[in-house]
Write an enzyme that holds these catalytic residues in place. Structure first.
Site, PDB file in Angstrom:
ATOM      1  N   HIS A 233      -3.361   6.118   3.769  1.00  0.00           N
ATOM      2  CA  HIS A 233      -4.101   4.906   3.446  1.00  0.00           C
ATOM      3  C   HIS A 233      -3.439   3.662   4.033  1.00  0.00           C
ATOM      4  CE1 HIS A 233      -5.914   1.786   0.810  1.00  0.00           C
ATOM      5  NE2 HIS A 233      -6.931   2.622   0.748  1.00  0.00           N
TER       6      HIS A 233
ATOM      7  N   SER B 150     -11.330  -1.249   0.600  1.00  0.00           N
ATOM      8  CA  SER B 150      -9.998  -1.307   1.216  1.00  0.00           C
ATOM      9  C   SER B 150     -10.094  -1.776   2.658  1.00  0.00           C
ATOM     10  CB  SER B 150      -9.334   0.072   1.172  1.00  0.00           C
ATOM     11  OG  SER B 150      -8.768   0.334  -0.069  1.00  0.00           O
TER      12      SER B 150
ATOM     13  N   ASP C 217       0.868  -1.179   0.000  1.00  0.00           N
ATOM     14  CA  ASP C 217       0.000   0.000   0.000  1.00  0.00           C
ATOM     15  C   ASP C 217       0.901   1.224   0.000  1.00  0.00           C
ATOM     16  OD1 ASP C 217      -2.162   1.900   0.861  1.00  0.00           O
ATOM     17  OD2 ASP C 217      -3.263   0.054   1.215  1.00  0.00           O
TER      18      ASP C 217
END
Length: 385
Positions: A88, A264, A54
């Site tokens: 994120h 996600s 990620d």
């Protein structure tokens, strides 16, 4: 080029939570939906490293401090760069392994560790339309994701969480997926947030996102608090199971919390459940981990499976029980196809060559016949005399 068009799958919607309730209270519904607290009576993920492919993970977040290893930057090939932690990636790592320090957010596998592999940045553009058709064999020989998968598999990861995606497969990634699976690594990915796109409306199905679309990868869809598929969640045959993806609290970089929305979050939560299974049953192969997750899911569709929530919402405690049953099986059984693989095993085939018992019976019969024959001859001779 597709390799350069990698983006954050979820287009994760992060926003400051309006509620003043402590974060543990806000996340309780997520833990309940996944039946995580019951699973913690068995394991909390100790001994398992989960690779988060990620944006980078902030190692200074209190709930993750001391439990994150940072791998090389996968975006740069042979060139090493220093990239700042990502919003994120930090959020996803917290959902998997946050410790709950000081009544903070707690992850699904709070005793697991994180291997942070930076493959994207939070500023990467999101893909909104499918790319032109390409011959997979003519694509680039390597990609950041392929490098990250191999690195994770070679450096102790037992589970890989991928809340990322792009349209279209790459040969190098498909081969790296096979490599990781061959080393016993469980692969989990978000299926994407294309459920409301024009393509989905016109075709009654969402365009496939990769890596969720590669064979062997556990594709995860998003559900809401009622266990229903989130409207934005992609619907196609890459969906294996579902997990909460609406109003899910996550950790922020440095400190604090936000609310998330997207597949996600759902994928990260399922990666945490996979870590629980691998902690308890470290030798269970990836296909049987997937089977345990799917066969024990709650809220199973009426038909047994659909392309919106797969086999249903993951149940961590039930998945552990299913994994325990699978540890004694010598072959994998596809969920919903149990009648092809359960019941008593067939007897072992008879070894080639003569059967000893039958030889003894045959020999005894022959000997008895000879004795009787000889006896008859003696009796006849005596009569003649």
């Amino acid at each position: 080029m597709l390799a350069a068009a990698r983006a954050l799958t979820a287009a994760l919607l992060l926003f400051t939570g309006a509620s003043a309730d402590p974060v543990r209270e806000q996340q309780q519904w997520v833990l309940d939906a996944l039946n995580v607290e019951q699973a913690w009576n068995v394991t909390k993920g100790k001994g398992v490293t989960v690779a988060v492919i990620d944006s980078g993970v902030d190692v200074d977040v209190k709930e993750l401090k001391g439990r994150v290893s940072v791998g090389p930057d996968m975006t740069a090939g042979v060139i090493s760069r220093e990239l700042p932690p990502g919003r994120h990636g930090t959020a996803m790592a917290g959902l998997i392994a946050a410790s709950g320090e000081d009544d903070g957010l707690i992850g699904v596998a709070p005793e697991s560790r994180i291997l942070s592999l930076t493959m994207v940045t939070d500023e990467d553009p999101e893909l909104v339309v499918p790319p032109p058709e390409q011959d997979e064999d003519q694509q680039v020989s390597d990609s950041p994701l392929a490098r990250a998968l191999r690195y994770a598999a070679n450096h102790g990861a037992k589970v890989i969480s991928m809340s990322i995606g792009s349209y279209g497969p790459l040969r190098s990634e498909r081969e790296a997926v096979s490599y990781a699976l061959g080393r016993g690594v469980v692969l989990v990915a978000a299926v994407g947030n294309d459920g409301l796109t024009n393509y989905a409306r016109q075709n009654s199905t969402s365009y496939w996102s990769f890596p969720a679309g590669y064979p062997g990868v556990i594709g995860v869809a998003a559900t809401d608090k009622q266990g229903r598929r989130a409207p934005f969640s992609s619907d196609n045959l890459s969906v294996l199971v579902a997990a909460p993806g609406v109003g899910v609290p996550v950790v922020k970089r440095e400190s604090g919390y936000e609310m998330s929305e997207g597949t996600s979050s759902a994928a990260a939560l399922v990666a945490g459940v996979a870590a629980l299974i691998k902690s308890r049953y470290p030798n269970l192969p990836p296909e049987q981990v997937a089977q345990a997750l799917a066969s024990s899911a709650r809220g199973r569709p009426a038909a047994g499976y659909d392309d919106q929530t797969g086999f249903g919402v993951v149940d961590a405690a039930a998945a552990l029980n299913a994994a325990e049953r699978l540890t004694g099986e010598q072959r994998s059984v596809a969920p919903g196809m149990e009648h092809f693989g359960q019941g008593e095993d067939s007897p072992m085939p008879t070894p080639p060559g003569p059967d000893p018992l039958r030889l003894w019976l045959y020999g005894g019969g022959v000997l008895f016949a000879l004795v009787m024959f000889c006896g008859a001859i003696i009796v006849l001779n005596q009569r003649k005399e």
